[in-house]
Scaffold this active site. Sequence first.
Site, short mmCIF file in Angstrom:
data_model
loop_
_atom_site.label_atom_id
_atom_site.label_comp_id
_atom_site.label_asym_id
_atom_site.label_seq_id
_atom_site.Cartn_x
_atom_site.Cartn_y
_atom_site.Cartn_z
N THR A 173 -1.48 7.83 12.01
CA THR A 173 -2.17 8.97 12.20
C THR A 173 -1.49 10.15 11.72
O THR A 173 -0.28 10.26 11.58
CB THR A 173 -1.81 9.29 13.91
OG1 THR A 173 -2.55 8.29 14.75
CG2 THR A 173 -2.35 10.55 14.13
N GLN A 178 -9.17 1.15 12.67
CA GLN A 178 -8.72 0.85 13.88
C GLN A 178 -9.50 1.61 14.84
O GLN A 178 -9.68 2.83 14.99
CB GLN A 178 -7.33 1.07 13.93
CG GLN A 178 -6.93 0.90 15.20
CD GLN A 178 -5.22 1.36 15.44
OE1 GLN A 178 -5.00 2.31 15.39
NE2 GLN A 178 -4.27 0.27 15.19
N HIS A 215 -7.58 -1.29 18.81
CA HIS A 215 -6.19 -0.85 19.17
C HIS A 215 -6.02 -1.29 20.63
O HIS A 215 -6.51 -0.70 21.47
CB HIS A 215 -6.19 0.48 19.02
CG HIS A 215 -4.77 1.27 18.99
ND1 HIS A 215 -3.55 0.38 19.25
CD2 HIS A 215 -4.37 2.18 18.36
CE1 HIS A 215 -2.66 1.22 19.07
NE2 HIS A 215 -2.93 2.27 18.61
N ASN A 240 0.57 0.06 22.05
CA ASN A 240 1.13 1.50 22.19
C ASN A 240 0.81 2.45 23.34
O ASN A 240 0.84 3.60 23.27
CB ASN A 240 0.75 2.30 20.75
CG ASN A 240 1.49 1.51 19.56
OD1 ASN A 240 2.54 0.49 19.74
ND2 ASN A 240 1.21 2.23 18.51
N TYR A 255 -2.03 2.85 24.90
CA TYR A 255 -3.39 3.48 24.90
C TYR A 255 -4.21 2.66 25.98
O TYR A 255 -3.68 1.88 26.55
CB TYR A 255 -3.93 3.48 23.64
CG TYR A 255 -3.20 4.51 22.66
CD1 TYR A 255 -3.08 5.90 23.01
CD2 TYR A 255 -2.66 3.91 21.46
CE1 TYR A 255 -2.45 6.72 22.33
CE2 TYR A 255 -2.04 4.80 20.79
CZ TYR A 255 -1.67 6.23 21.11
OH TYR A 255 -1.04 7.22 20.52
N ARG A 305 -4.67 -5.29 17.71
CA ARG A 305 -3.17 -4.91 17.47
C ARG A 305 -2.88 -4.77 19.06
O ARG A 305 -3.20 -4.27 19.95
CB ARG A 305 -3.14 -3.53 16.97
CG ARG A 305 -1.72 -3.18 16.74
CD ARG A 305 -1.86 -1.63 16.09
NE ARG A 305 -0.42 -1.75 15.17
CZ ARG A 305 0.04 -0.44 14.84
NH1 ARG A 305 -0.63 0.71 15.52
NH2 ARG A 305 1.05 -0.28 14.30
N ASN A 333 4.51 5.93 24.77
CA ASN A 333 3.57 6.49 25.61
C ASN A 333 3.73 6.18 26.96
O ASN A 333 2.76 6.06 27.92
CB ASN A 333 2.22 6.27 25.22
CG ASN A 333 1.82 7.20 23.93
OD1 ASN A 333 2.17 8.23 23.60
ND2 ASN A 333 1.12 6.43 22.72
N GLY A 372 4.13 0.65 7.69
CA GLY A 372 3.82 1.95 8.24
C GLY A 372 4.44 2.96 7.31
O GLY A 372 3.91 3.53 6.38
N ARG A 373 5.54 3.54 7.82
CA ARG A 373 6.28 4.73 7.34
C ARG A 373 6.39 4.65 5.66
O ARG A 373 6.16 5.76 4.94
CB ARG A 373 7.41 5.06 7.76
CG ARG A 373 8.19 6.31 7.37
CD ARG A 373 9.15 6.83 8.41
NE ARG A 373 8.85 7.21 9.91
CZ ARG A 373 9.26 7.66 10.51
NH1 ARG A 373 10.39 8.11 10.48
NH2 ARG A 373 8.65 8.18 11.67
#
Length: 367
Positions: free
Chosen positions: A25, A97, A178, A181, A183, A230, A238, A325-326
């Site tokens: 994001t 996603q 998704h 995480n 959600y 995922r 979260n 990712g990063r």
Amino acid sequence: MTSLFDAVSVGSLRLPNRIVMAPLTRNRAPNAVPTPLMAEYYAQRASAGLLITEATAISAQGQGYADVPGLYGTDQLDGWKRVTDAVHERKGRIVVQLWHVGRVSHTALQPDGQKPVAPSAITARTKTYLIQDGVGSFAPTSEPRALDASELPGIVHDFRHAARHAVTTAGFDGVEIHGANGYLLDQFMKTGSNHRRDDYGGSIENRARLMLEVVRAVAGEVGGGRTGLRLSPVTPANDVNDADPQPLFEYLMRELAPLHLAYIHIIEGATGGPRVIEERPFDYAKLRETYRTAGGKGAWMVNNGYDKALAEASLAKGADLVAFGRPYIANPDLVERLRRNAPLNEPDKATFYGGGAHGYTDYPALA
């Protein structure tokens, strides 16, 4: 021995390598519309075996952060088409996603200032990202309301509708649901956020019901070979948790196996944090074995804190794909850097969320 640079078939796609760009994001889509700058960003990273876009809301209700993209309007689909065209011009492969944030939102982001929705009316102890008077900042999430069971078919429809238009209108090669995480789909799965007493709460089968309804609907719409999922069994992201995640996720694997999905994407440990959480033990090898024993053929994608050595060790143990990712934030040519064992650029954390080209499309590639 399998290498990161070996080609692999993943559902309907043939990937030139096993390096995946994980969803990231970046909050650079004003009014939820993808921009030409986003097209440049993704095209720069097209050498990945597979690009997974940043999380993208399936509906206005599913929106949880300022300036994240959507898939529910014509302008949004047109914006994403520019992105997929740019990636395909570079011979890349890209999936979107699909995202409903559930309770991880704020009334300022919801249609008509309504409360966010959730399996149960339990506020998430986490923050979301707002832009007020042109300034971005993090703020606590708003108190949600519990979804009525009669509303859930509409959410399944929104996932299906978004998946169809992602592929047929926006030109994506597939979709990733998704389910991780903390959600909405993850909220329904886990006991900490789901206190329902109807057919969507209580037992493992009931808590997994919405997840499975969504996956079956999406796979039925665009094909299992174009559908990924995922999951994050034990991440505390979260404010999500489950009292006993191992049997929950093993049940899910057995139910997913017959759907012939393209891949299962597993976040190991805490998202963006430790790969092993002492107070939340989990056997990922057993999870993959459960999926394979049940007949699951989809590629097994691993994620969280991987470098080249750890990635190739995971491939040797049975993984098929590794998501980074990063490292992809500051290294658009990550595949080539890993191939050459070249040093990686360090990302500028101040530019992670919101802004323009700086810290987004201006990182240098190898000469």
